[in-house]
Design an enzyme around this catalytic site. Sequence first.
Site, mmCIF file in Angstrom:
data_model
loop_
_atom_site.group_PDB
_atom_site.id
_atom_site.type_symbol
_atom_site.label_atom_id
_atom_site.label_comp_id
_atom_site.label_asym_id
_atom_site.label_seq_id
_atom_site.Cartn_x
_atom_site.Cartn_y
_atom_site.Cartn_z
ATOM 1 N N ASP A 1 45.687 37.731 28.878
ATOM 2 C CA ASP A 1 44.895 37.675 30.127
ATOM 3 C C ASP A 1 44.852 36.274 30.735
ATOM 4 O OD1 ASP A 1 44.167 40.359 29.536
ATOM 5 O OD2 ASP A 1 42.577 39.613 28.237
ATOM 6 N N GLU A 2 45.905 35.497 30.563
ATOM 7 C CA GLU A 2 45.892 34.106 31.044
ATOM 8 C C GLU A 2 46.265 33.974 32.524
ATOM 9 O OE1 GLU A 2 47.847 35.112 28.523
ATOM 10 O OE2 GLU A 2 47.292 34.080 26.685
ATOM 11 N N LYS B 1 49.255 35.633 33.617
ATOM 12 C CA LYS B 1 50.728 35.678 33.601
ATOM 13 C C LYS B 1 51.273 36.496 34.770
ATOM 14 C CE LYS B 1 50.821 37.400 29.459
ATOM 15 N NZ LYS B 1 49.403 37.323 29.086
ATOM 16 N N ASN C 1 49.479 48.483 27.012
ATOM 17 C CA ASN C 1 48.254 47.783 26.597
ATOM 18 C C ASN C 1 48.047 46.545 27.472
ATOM 19 O OD1 ASN C 1 50.543 46.644 25.476
ATOM 20 N ND2 ASN C 1 49.628 46.154 23.504
ATOM 21 N N GLY D 1 47.884 44.445 31.060
ATOM 22 C CA GLY D 1 47.417 44.762 32.401
ATOM 23 C C GLY D 1 47.533 43.536 33.271
ATOM 24 N N HIS D 2 48.272 43.654 34.359
ATOM 25 C CA HIS D 2 48.441 42.515 35.259
ATOM 26 C C HIS D 2 47.919 42.888 36.640
ATOM 27 C CE1 HIS D 2 52.081 40.898 32.808
ATOM 28 N NE2 HIS D 2 50.926 40.578 32.295
ATOM 29 N N ARG E 1 61.011 53.597 10.420
ATOM 30 C CA ARG E 1 62.303 54.203 10.770
ATOM 31 C C ARG E 1 62.234 55.699 11.004
ATOM 32 N NH1 ARG E 1 63.995 51.129 5.861
ATOM 33 N NH2 ARG E 1 61.746 51.321 5.771
ATOM 34 N N GLN F 1 50.362 40.112 26.610
ATOM 35 C CA GLN F 1 49.426 39.615 25.577
ATOM 36 C C GLN F 1 49.550 38.087 25.440
ATOM 37 O OE1 GLN F 1 51.366 42.669 24.358
ATOM 38 N NE2 GLN F 1 49.838 43.684 25.581
ATOM 39 N N ARG G 1 35.163 40.313 28.801
ATOM 40 C CA ARG G 1 35.886 39.372 27.927
ATOM 41 C C ARG G 1 34.927 38.313 27.409
ATOM 42 N NH1 ARG G 1 40.429 38.927 32.440
ATOM 43 N NH2 ARG G 1 41.532 40.858 31.988
ATOM 44 N N LEU H 1 41.551 27.218 37.588
ATOM 45 C CA LEU H 1 40.826 25.945 37.677
ATOM 46 C C LEU H 1 39.632 26.069 38.603
ATOM 47 C CD1 LEU H 1 43.915 23.607 37.777
ATOM 48 C CD2 LEU H 1 42.097 23.534 36.073
HETATM 49 P P1 IMP Z 1 46.621 46.990 20.822
HETATM 50 O O1 IMP Z 1 47.672 46.114 21.413
HETATM 51 O O2 IMP Z 1 46.137 48.068 21.768
HETATM 52 O O3 IMP Z 1 47.007 47.536 19.478
HETATM 53 O O4 IMP Z 1 45.324 46.088 20.546
HETATM 54 C C1 IMP Z 1 45.325 45.067 19.559
HETATM 55 C C2 IMP Z 1 44.572 43.839 20.033
HETATM 56 O O5 IMP Z 1 45.263 43.229 21.118
HETATM 57 C C3 IMP Z 1 43.160 44.113 20.565
HETATM 58 O O6 IMP Z 1 42.326 43.025 20.259
HETATM 59 C C4 IMP Z 1 43.365 44.202 22.069
HETATM 60 O O7 IMP Z 1 42.190 43.951 22.777
HETATM 61 C C5 IMP Z 1 44.402 43.111 22.249
HETATM 62 N N1 IMP Z 1 45.230 43.276 23.451
HETATM 63 C C6 IMP Z 1 46.258 44.121 23.636
HETATM 64 N N2 IMP Z 1 46.790 43.961 24.843
HETATM 65 C C7 IMP Z 1 46.114 42.969 25.440
HETATM 66 C C8 IMP Z 1 46.254 42.297 26.716
HETATM 67 O O8 IMP Z 1 47.130 42.586 27.526
HETATM 68 N N3 IMP Z 1 45.356 41.307 26.947
HETATM 69 C C9 IMP Z 1 44.413 40.935 26.050
HETATM 70 N N4 IMP Z 1 44.267 41.522 24.864
HETATM 71 C C10 IMP Z 1 45.108 42.530 24.556
#
Ligand code: IMP
Length: 425
Positions: A13-14, A16, A38, A40-41, A142, A223, A304, A331
Amino acid sequence: MPSMVIVGAQWGDEGKGKLTDYLTNKADVVVRYQGGNNAGHTVEVDDQQYKLQLIPSGILHADKLNIIGNGVVIDPEAFLGEIKKLHDRDIPTSNLKISDRAHIILPYHKKIDELSEIRRGSNDIGTTKKGIGPAYMDKTERIGIRVCDLMKKDVFAERLKQNIEIKNQYLKEIFGFEGYSYDEVLEKYLQYAEQLRPYVADTSVLVYNSIKANKRVLFEGAQGTLLDLDYGTYPYVTSSHPVAGGVCVGAGIGPSMIQKAVGVVKAYTTRVGKGPFPTELHDSTGELIRQKGFEFGTVTGRARRCGWFDAVIVRYAARISGLTGLAITKLDTIAGFDKVKICVGYKINNEIIRDFPASIEDLAECEPIYEEFNGWEDVSNITEYKKLPTNLIRYLERIEELCETRISILSVGPKRDQTIVIEEF
Ligand code: IMP
């Protein structure tokens, strides 16, 4: 711009998405190499907001090739849903390809993810429940099913039969869940197969040929470093490799084909889900950062956790990914504060450490050592580095020093023109 990877250098979530979208202007090809929906942008283009999960941010530019590499796990339902949303807004997707080697997410992966989290109780990981972990588990065991398998009706029918039997037994015995009908899943996924078919390609060849032809290729990480399966705060991590090294395996190219690695960091730190977080603020300052920075998950909507900038983490990320530059986002969010802080090291057992520890038990014991800086006023309209407030420049120079990495780019707001480029790519 040569071939470049953008990685998250904190817990995801920086920002990107915005940076990738900005750099996409200069790129010919944009590639996702790990993770899945997983991620999200949120990207803003011409006052329009787009939320992307699986599809590279470059899709908003019709003239760029967008690739979902083999290292990504693809949920066909989520993928096709995202495609539909883009089509509904007249965004074409003929410039998108998915790897025939990517593994697919099946309904039982999502169910196992959800039920495993419930079963872990207070020890849950806080996953996104999108089935990411269970799909990668099948890959390493596998028994996973790949896009190329889905493209062959008989192969898919056979693999699904073997898998669904085992998964149904597991779901029933461990969780008391009835399981899935083979016929229903088969029928649904064979329909998805036809909808996916036009997008399927050997994407490793496309990436290789693009680089060989001197095209500018951008690898879009999802991530962040601290969610990396090996380098993150294990077990509170995702199941893939967001670090720059993940590109080679997840896109199918050699390390010598990547010239630059830019680490994206917020001007502070956030994380979703569980796990130790040394600079977390549990007070009104943390809440203020959350509200000002709209720090709520794009995928899950979860609030968050927020804290000060942690230079131990970013220096670690710079080392692991061999970062050639930093991009600092948001910033504007920490403008207007009287004082801001940077964590420069951790104190543990009366010792000062500057390298990020492996054990989360140790990390939980770490007390941040802070340096304090005077704050700055609103910067959201500033477009040149030298016009930034002196206090902010001091803050940024200290970050460069501590992280041993030059800052290449700054972001002072969500819009494309709220970006200050220090070093051209
Ligand atoms: P998973 O990727 O759904 O298995 O989640 C594993 C960990 O990664 C959890 O702490 C999620 O909140 C975190 N996570 C997965 N995708 C993101 C993302 O895009 N941003 C921030 N945290 C993420």
